[in-house]
Scaffold this motif. Structure first.
Motif, PDB file in Angstrom:
ATOM      1  N   GLU A  14     -48.016  82.021  15.207  1.00  0.00           N
ATOM      2  CA  GLU A  14     -47.825  80.594  15.427  1.00  0.00           C
ATOM      3  C   GLU A  14     -49.025  79.980  16.126  1.00  0.00           C
ATOM      4  O   GLU A  14     -49.710  80.635  16.930  1.00  0.00           O
ATOM      5  N   PHE A  15     -49.244  78.719  15.831  1.00  0.00           N
ATOM      6  CA  PHE A  15     -50.335  77.963  16.442  1.00  0.00           C
ATOM      7  C   PHE A  15     -50.057  77.729  17.921  1.00  0.00           C
ATOM      8  O   PHE A  15     -48.917  77.434  18.303  1.00  0.00           O
ATOM      9  N   VAL A  16     -51.116  77.837  18.730  1.00  0.00           N
ATOM     10  CA  VAL A  16     -50.991  77.602  20.165  1.00  0.00           C
ATOM     11  C   VAL A  16     -51.822  76.394  20.601  1.00  0.00           C
ATOM     12  O   VAL A  16     -51.307  75.471  21.219  1.00  0.00           O
ATOM     13  N   ALA A  17     -53.118  76.411  20.265  1.00  0.00           N
ATOM     14  CA  ALA A  17     -53.987  75.330  20.738  1.00  0.00           C
ATOM     15  C   ALA A  17     -55.233  75.260  19.871  1.00  0.00           C
ATOM     16  O   ALA A  17     -55.624  76.235  19.237  1.00  0.00           O
ATOM     17  N   ARG A  18     -55.852  74.072  19.896  1.00  0.00           N
ATOM     18  CA  ARG A  18     -57.075  73.831  19.130  1.00  0.00           C
ATOM     19  C   ARG A  18     -58.041  73.011  19.967  1.00  0.00           C
ATOM     20  O   ARG A  18     -57.615  72.097  20.695  1.00  0.00           O
ATOM     21  N   ILE A  19     -59.321  73.322  19.832  1.00  0.00           N
ATOM     22  CA  ILE A  19     -60.366  72.471  20.388  1.00  0.00           C
ATOM     23  C   ILE A  19     -61.389  72.209  19.291  1.00  0.00           C
ATOM     24  O   ILE A  19     -61.913  73.138  18.661  1.00  0.00           O
ATOM     25  N   ARG A  20     -61.642  70.937  19.054  1.00  0.00           N
ATOM     26  CA  ARG A  20     -62.563  70.549  17.990  1.00  0.00           C
ATOM     27  C   ARG A  20     -63.992  70.492  18.513  1.00  0.00           C
ATOM     28  O   ARG A  20     -64.233  70.617  19.711  1.00  0.00           O
ATOM     29  N   SER A  21     -64.929  70.243  17.611  1.00  0.00           N
ATOM     30  CA  SER A  21     -66.334  70.181  18.010  1.00  0.00           C
ATOM     31  C   SER A  21     -66.598  68.998  18.936  1.00  0.00           C
ATOM     32  O   SER A  21     -67.525  69.044  19.745  1.00  0.00           O
ATOM     33  N   ASP A  22     -65.757  67.968  18.841  1.00  0.00           N
ATOM     34  CA  ASP A  22     -65.935  66.813  19.731  1.00  0.00           C
ATOM     35  C   ASP A  22     -65.175  66.980  21.044  1.00  0.00           C
ATOM     36  O   ASP A  22     -65.066  66.037  21.826  1.00  0.00           O
ATOM     37  N   LEU A  23     -64.634  68.186  21.280  1.00  0.00           N
ATOM     38  CA  LEU A  23     -63.916  68.579  22.500  1.00  0.00           C
ATOM     39  C   LEU A  23     -62.508  68.001  22.583  1.00  0.00           C
ATOM     40  O   LEU A  23     -61.832  68.192  23.602  1.00  0.00           O
ATOM     41  N   SER A  24     -62.058  67.306  21.550  1.00  0.00           N
ATOM     42  CA  SER A  24     -60.664  66.889  21.548  1.00  0.00           C
ATOM     43  C   SER A  24     -59.781  68.115  21.366  1.00  0.00           C
ATOM     44  O   SER A  24     -60.200  69.124  20.784  1.00  0.00           O
ATOM     45  N   THR A  25     -58.559  68.036  21.879  1.00  0.00           N
ATOM     46  CA  THR A  25     -57.672  69.201  21.887  1.00  0.00           C
ATOM     47  C   THR A  25     -56.304  68.859  21.315  1.00  0.00           C
ATOM     48  O   THR A  25     -55.891  67.700  21.249  1.00  0.00           O
ATOM     49  N   LEU A  26     -55.610  69.914  20.942  1.00  0.00           N
ATOM     50  CA  LEU A  26     -54.262  69.799  20.393  1.00  0.00           C
ATOM     51  C   LEU A  26     -53.492  71.021  20.858  1.00  0.00           C
ATOM     52  O   LEU A  26     -54.048  72.128  20.887  1.00  0.00           O
ATOM     53  N   TYR A  27     -52.221  70.818  21.223  1.00  0.00           N
ATOM     54  CA  TYR A  27     -51.410  71.926  21.731  1.00  0.00           C
ATOM     55  C   TYR A  27     -50.060  71.967  21.023  1.00  0.00           C
ATOM     56  O   TYR A  27     -49.506  70.937  20.656  1.00  0.00           O
ATOM     57  N   ALA A  28     -49.532  73.171  20.904  1.00  0.00           N
ATOM     58  CA  ALA A  28     -48.146  73.314  20.493  1.00  0.00           C
ATOM     59  C   ALA A  28     -47.255  72.782  21.604  1.00  0.00           C
ATOM     60  O   ALA A  28     -47.589  72.891  22.795  1.00  0.00           O
ATOM     61  N   ASP A  29     -46.125  72.224  21.228  1.00  0.00           N
ATOM     62  CA  ASP A  29     -45.223  71.659  22.238  1.00  0.00           C
ATOM     63  C   ASP A  29     -44.793  72.708  23.259  1.00  0.00           C
ATOM     64  O   ASP A  29     -44.589  72.390  24.431  1.00  0.00           O
ATOM     65  N   SER A  30     -44.680  73.943  22.818  1.00  0.00           N
ATOM     66  CA  SER A  30     -44.175  75.000  23.693  1.00  0.00           C
ATOM     67  C   SER A  30     -45.135  75.346  24.829  1.00  0.00           C
ATOM     68  O   SER A  30     -44.717  75.966  25.823  1.00  0.00           O
ATOM     69  N   VAL A  31     -46.406  74.962  24.709  1.00  0.00           N
ATOM     70  CA  VAL A  31     -47.378  75.319  25.747  1.00  0.00           C
ATOM     71  C   VAL A  31     -47.993  74.095  26.417  1.00  0.00           C
ATOM     72  O   VAL A  31     -48.744  74.233  27.392  1.00  0.00           O
ATOM     73  N   LYS A  32     -47.667  72.912  25.912  1.00  0.00           N
ATOM     74  CA  LYS A  32     -48.251  71.691  26.443  1.00  0.00           C
ATOM     75  C   LYS A  32     -47.948  71.556  27.931  1.00  0.00           C
ATOM     76  O   LYS A  32     -46.804  71.748  28.361  1.00  0.00           O
ATOM     77  N   GLY A  33     -48.988  71.258  28.707  1.00  0.00           N
ATOM     78  CA  GLY A  33     -48.826  71.120  30.145  1.00  0.00           C
ATOM     79  C   GLY A  33     -48.975  72.424  30.909  1.00  0.00           C
ATOM     80  O   GLY A  33     -49.085  72.420  32.143  1.00  0.00           O
ATOM     81  N   ARG A  34     -48.978  73.558  30.206  1.00  0.00           N
ATOM     82  CA  ARG A  34     -49.133  74.874  30.865  1.00  0.00           C
ATOM     83  C   ARG A  34     -50.437  75.553  30.471  1.00  0.00           C
ATOM     84  O   ARG A  34     -51.039  76.263  31.283  1.00  0.00           O
TER      85      ARG A  34
END
Length: 113
Positions: free
Chosen positions: A46-66
């Motif tokens: 399962e997906f956990v987190a992503r960081i793009r080349s522009d440093l923007s990020t994305l998180y799975a709901d299950s780990v957001k904030g942690r």
């Protein structure tokens, strides 16, 4: 050929923290989006987190904030800081170059009660 080497996994008590690292070689790292995935026993990856080349990020709901993903382009390394770990975070964690089939070998994270 891109190589990804994860490190930093281990055994930690619930509520504790770990920082995973993924060192990349063989690519123009700074141009790549980098992901963390995990796979628990008997479950799909399962997906956990992503960081793009522009440093923007994305998180799975299950780990957001942690969890926090970051990168150091000078070191061609992506990190995953994991706080407030729970039993449900036990898994093998993999880094991945977005839009490719390049995966690391994985690092085991085990959270104990």
């Amino acid at each position: 050929q891109v190589q990804l080497v994860e490190s930093g996994g281990g055994l930690v008590q619930a509520g504790g923290s770990l920082r995973l690292s993924c060192a990349a070689s063989g690519s123009t790292f700074s141009n790549e989006g980098m992901d963390w995935y995990r796979q628990a026993p008997g479950k799909q990856r399962e997906f956990v987190a992503r960081i793009r080349s522009d440093l923007s990020t994305l998180y799975a709901d299950s780990v957001k904030g942690r969890f926090t993903i970051s990168r150091d382009n000078a070191k061609s390394t992506v990190y995953l800081q994991m706080n407030s770990l729970g039993l449900e975070d036990t898994a093998v964690y993999y880094c991945h170059v977005r839009w490719t089939n390049y995966w690391g070998q994985g690092t085991q994270v085990t959270v104990s009660s």
